[in-house]
Design a protein around this motif. Structure first.
Motif, PDB file in Angstrom:
ATOM      1  N   CYS A 164       0.847  -1.200   0.000  1.00  0.00           N
ATOM      2  CA  CYS A 164       0.000   0.000   0.000  1.00  0.00           C
ATOM      3  C   CYS A 164       0.877   1.244   0.000  1.00  0.00           C
ATOM      4  CB  CYS A 164      -0.890  -0.018   1.247  1.00  0.00           C
ATOM      5  SG  CYS A 164      -1.927   1.440   1.363  1.00  0.00           S
ATOM      6  N   ASN A 217      -0.334   4.242   0.871  1.00  0.00           N
ATOM      7  CA  ASN A 217      -0.865   5.229   1.819  1.00  0.00           C
ATOM      8  C   ASN A 217      -0.109   5.142   3.138  1.00  0.00           C
ATOM      9  OD1 ASN A 217      -3.188   6.562   0.502  1.00  0.00           O
ATOM     10  ND2 ASN A 217      -3.814   4.432   0.258  1.00  0.00           N
ATOM     11  N   HIS A 218      -0.363   6.119   3.986  1.00  0.00           N
ATOM     12  CA  HIS A 218       0.346   6.123   5.264  1.00  0.00           C
ATOM     13  C   HIS A 218      -0.629   6.438   6.393  1.00  0.00           C
ATOM     14  CE1 HIS A 218       4.172   5.680   3.263  1.00  0.00           C
ATOM     15  NE2 HIS A 218       3.734   6.557   2.388  1.00  0.00           N
ATOM     16  N   CYS A 219      -1.668   5.646   6.518  1.00  0.00           N
ATOM     17  CA  CYS A 219      -2.591   5.845   7.634  1.00  0.00           C
ATOM     18  C   CYS A 219      -1.747   5.691   8.900  1.00  0.00           C
ATOM     19  CB  CYS A 219      -3.717   4.817   7.595  1.00  0.00           C
ATOM     20  SG  CYS A 219      -4.660   4.903   6.063  1.00  0.00           S
ATOM     21  N   PHE A 247      -2.094   4.761  11.901  1.00  0.00           N
ATOM     22  CA  PHE A 247      -2.197   3.626  12.839  1.00  0.00           C
ATOM     23  C   PHE A 247      -1.676   2.348  12.226  1.00  0.00           C
ATOM     24  CE2 PHE A 247      -6.167   4.159  10.506  1.00  0.00           C
ATOM     25  CZ  PHE A 247      -6.248   2.946   9.863  1.00  0.00           C
ATOM     26  N   CYS A 248      -1.367   2.379  10.927  1.00  0.00           N
ATOM     27  CA  CYS A 248      -1.241   1.124  10.178  1.00  0.00           C
ATOM     28  C   CYS A 248       0.210   0.688  10.035  1.00  0.00           C
ATOM     29  CB  CYS A 248      -1.869   1.295   8.803  1.00  0.00           C
ATOM     30  SG  CYS A 248      -1.789  -0.195   7.815  1.00  0.00           S
ATOM     31  N   THR A 265       0.885  -1.982   8.246  1.00  0.00           N
ATOM     32  CA  THR A 265       0.909  -2.796   7.029  1.00  0.00           C
ATOM     33  C   THR A 265       1.931  -2.302   6.020  1.00  0.00           C
ATOM     34  OG1 THR A 265      -1.407  -3.170   7.339  1.00  0.00           O
ATOM     35  CG2 THR A 265      -0.554  -3.723   5.199  1.00  0.00           C
ATOM     36  N   THR A 266       2.003  -0.984   5.837  1.00  0.00           N
ATOM     37  CA  THR A 266       2.932  -0.469   4.824  1.00  0.00           C
ATOM     38  C   THR A 266       4.370  -0.842   5.178  1.00  0.00           C
ATOM     39  OG1 THR A 266       2.312   1.571   5.900  1.00  0.00           O
ATOM     40  CG2 THR A 266       1.885   1.421   3.561  1.00  0.00           C
ATOM     41  N   VAL A 278      -4.123  -5.949  -0.051  1.00  0.00           N
ATOM     42  CA  VAL A 278      -3.931  -5.082   1.116  1.00  0.00           C
ATOM     43  C   VAL A 278      -4.648  -3.759   0.883  1.00  0.00           C
ATOM     44  CG1 VAL A 278      -2.189  -3.732   2.329  1.00  0.00           C
ATOM     45  CG2 VAL A 278      -1.791  -6.137   1.863  1.00  0.00           C
ATOM     46  N   GLU A 308     -11.055   0.817   0.201  1.00  0.00           N
ATOM     47  CA  GLU A 308     -10.959   2.126   0.840  1.00  0.00           C
ATOM     48  C   GLU A 308     -11.900   3.083   0.111  1.00  0.00           C
ATOM     49  OE1 GLU A 308      -9.753   2.558   3.551  1.00  0.00           O
ATOM     50  OE2 GLU A 308      -8.239   1.012   3.840  1.00  0.00           O
ATOM     51  N   TRP A 322     -11.978   6.179  -0.596  1.00  0.00           N
ATOM     52  CA  TRP A 322     -11.510   7.206  -1.525  1.00  0.00           C
ATOM     53  C   TRP A 322     -11.114   6.658  -2.888  1.00  0.00           C
ATOM     54  CZ3 TRP A 322      -8.880   6.061   3.091  1.00  0.00           C
ATOM     55  CH2 TRP A 322      -7.688   5.368   2.940  1.00  0.00           C
ATOM     56  N   ARG A 356      -6.432   9.603   7.009  1.00  0.00           N
ATOM     57  CA  ARG A 356      -7.327   8.927   6.075  1.00  0.00           C
ATOM     58  C   ARG A 356      -7.759   9.946   5.029  1.00  0.00           C
ATOM     59  NH1 ARG A 356      -7.851   3.746   5.951  1.00  0.00           N
ATOM     60  NH2 ARG A 356     -10.114   3.722   5.761  1.00  0.00           N
TER      61      ARG A 356
HETATM   62  S1  SF4 Z   1      -5.092   1.216   6.551  1.00  0.00           S
HETATM   63 FE1  SF4 Z   1      -5.219   0.442   4.461  1.00  0.00          FE
HETATM   64  S2  SF4 Z   1      -5.026   2.288   3.169  1.00  0.00           S
HETATM   65 FE2  SF4 Z   1      -4.256   2.847   5.208  1.00  0.00          FE
HETATM   66  S3  SF4 Z   1      -2.030   2.484   5.112  1.00  0.00           S
HETATM   67 FE3  SF4 Z   1      -2.981   0.614   5.968  1.00  0.00          FE
HETATM   68  S4  SF4 Z   1      -3.291  -0.730   4.191  1.00  0.00           S
HETATM   69 FE4  SF4 Z   1      -2.955   1.352   3.395  1.00  0.00          FE
END
Ligand code: SF4
Length: 407
Positions: free
Chosen positions: A123, A125-127, A129-130, A132-133, A167, A210, A212, A248
């Motif tokens: 991903c 994006n840079h949410c 809390f996440c 995952t990236t 993801v 997501e 958006w 977000r």
């Molecule tokens: S919450 Fe989803 S959109 Fe936001 S950074 Fe994590 S994987 Fe990416």
């Protein structure tokens, strides 16, 4: 992975105590998920599996800790996951790239009728809390032709429903089209159109999207009834200032408009969501705003995550961390609100006839068979039938709504 192990002559067994080797795909989306991954590895080692391979997001971020767990002989980071089977079996990668073989359901109690096809990973994006990236890297899309082949092999293996996953599924295609800025780029809608055109998939479902990434026009795809009327749109918070801190790319207003457009275009659509309780800096007022928004959206269900700081993320460093007891309390309140709207959604379908794909079957003596399955709009349904109907799609009249399902 199961397919590749099978292609190399191995058998996939249904329980750890029957296995010589296990691959554990770990998760780290919350502290709890990371702890579950560790305990799963310990459990499998206790069941007697001598060789455990740990992969997935937690093992990628904490490889040393993973190696320290009992019987873990190898850690394969996410960026090498595609080669996991060839590395473990010490076979050349090319030996798996011949004729695609049918994806068969995995054995065990919960035999899959749905094939989960990953079309995208990572991903951009840079949410805040996440994690995952950090664990998955930049967004990468799989080419259309590869996805179509994978779906065809799943259908040959008996799957009746295909779920597209990723993801950040909604970003599919962005990296495949350098001319995106010129307006001719690929979008998820192109992938879906191709799948519907080139395969006979009876039921196609999308996992989380997501908000958006979508516009009102996207929902015209549902004119094809093979696309299941269920959208999972993560909201995370119904409060504008909290959403900003989360980075977000949505606001309650745009989310509301998107949901209204989806409901107008797709009859009976189930809209489910994810919400985070107790994000850093969430005041009582912000929480009240978020809760009111969640109630107003009439979601068909959803998950509430109690915020847990993930090392390396922006939110973990934010001031104003909410007390853990308060996070939990807010979780319960949000959970109850979502339960209430889910129940109201289910009740609308009592007396209606919907198609159900039966995904589990158990014999109940003189009563015949107890079946459980999902409708297109993701309602869990149970029924008793005189003969097993596993992996069949039936038109079913729903007669009554109990705790979390329809009978
Ligand atoms: S919450 Fe989803 S959109 Fe936001 S950074 Fe994590 S994987 Fe990416």
């Amino acid at each position: 992975m199961a397919r590749e192990f099978r292609a190399a002559g191995h058998e996939i067994v249904e329980a750890a105590d029957l296995a010589d080797m296990a691959v554990v795909n770990t998760c780290t989306v919350t502290n709890e998920a990371a702890a579950d991954s560790r305990s799963k590895i310990r459990q499998i080692a206790r069941a007697g599996v001598a060789e455990i391979v740990a992969t997935g997001c937690w093992a990628t971020l904490q490889p040393r800790q993973a190696m320290d767990l009992p019987n873990v002989l190898r850690v394969v980071a996410n960026d090498r996951k595609d080669q996991l089977v060839s590395e473990v079996l010490e076979l050349p990668r090319e030996s798996f790239e011949l004729e695609p073989i049918a994806r068969e359901p995995l054995p065990g109690l919960h035999r899959r009728t749905r094939a989960f096809i990953k079309v995208q990973d990572g991903c951009d994006n840079h949410c805040t809390f996440c994690v995952t990236t950090l664990a998955r890297g930049e967004g990468r899309s799989r080419p259309v032709a590869e996805v179509v082949l994978d779906i065809q092999s799943a259908l040959r293996g008996g799957a009746r429903e295909v779920v597209l996953t990723g993801v950040h599924l909604g970003s599919w295609g962005q990296d495949l089209s350098p001319s995106l800025k010129a307006g001719s780029g690929k979008h998820l809608r192109d992938l879906i159109r191709t799948i519907l055109r080139e395969t006979d998939v009876p039921r196609l479902r999308l996992s989380s999207l997501e908000p958006w990434d979508l516009d009102a026009g996207f929902f015209s795809l549902w004119e094809d009834r093979r696309l299941m009327p269920h959208l999972h749109l993560p909201l995370q918070s119904g409060c504008e200032s909290t959403l900003k801190r989360m980075a977000r790319k949505t606001t309650p207003q745009t989310f509301r408009e998107l949901v209204a457009a989806a409901r107008e275009a797709i009859p009976d659509v189930a809209i489910t969501t994810d919400v985070i309780a107790g994000f850093p800096g969430e005041t009582d007022e912000e929480f009240a705003e978020s809760l009111a928004f969640v109630r107003a959206m009439d979601f068909a269900g959803g998950h509430v995550f109690t915020y847990s700081p993930r090392p390396g993320t922006g939110a973990a460093r934010m001031k104003g961390q909410v007390r853990p007891e308060l996070r939990k309390k807010r979780n319960h309140i949000l959970h109850a609100a979502l339960e209430e709207s889910a129940k109201a959604y289910r009740q609308k379908f009592v007396g209606r006839t919907l198609s159900v794909l039966w995904e589990s079957t158990s014999e109940t003596g003189e009563w015949g068979w107890r079946m459980e399955g999902l409708t297109g709009n993701y309602l869990r349904v149970t029924a008793r039938t005189p003969s097993p109907r596993w992996n069949e799609i039936d038109e079913i009249r729903l007669i009554n709504e109990t705790e979390a399902r329809l009978a």
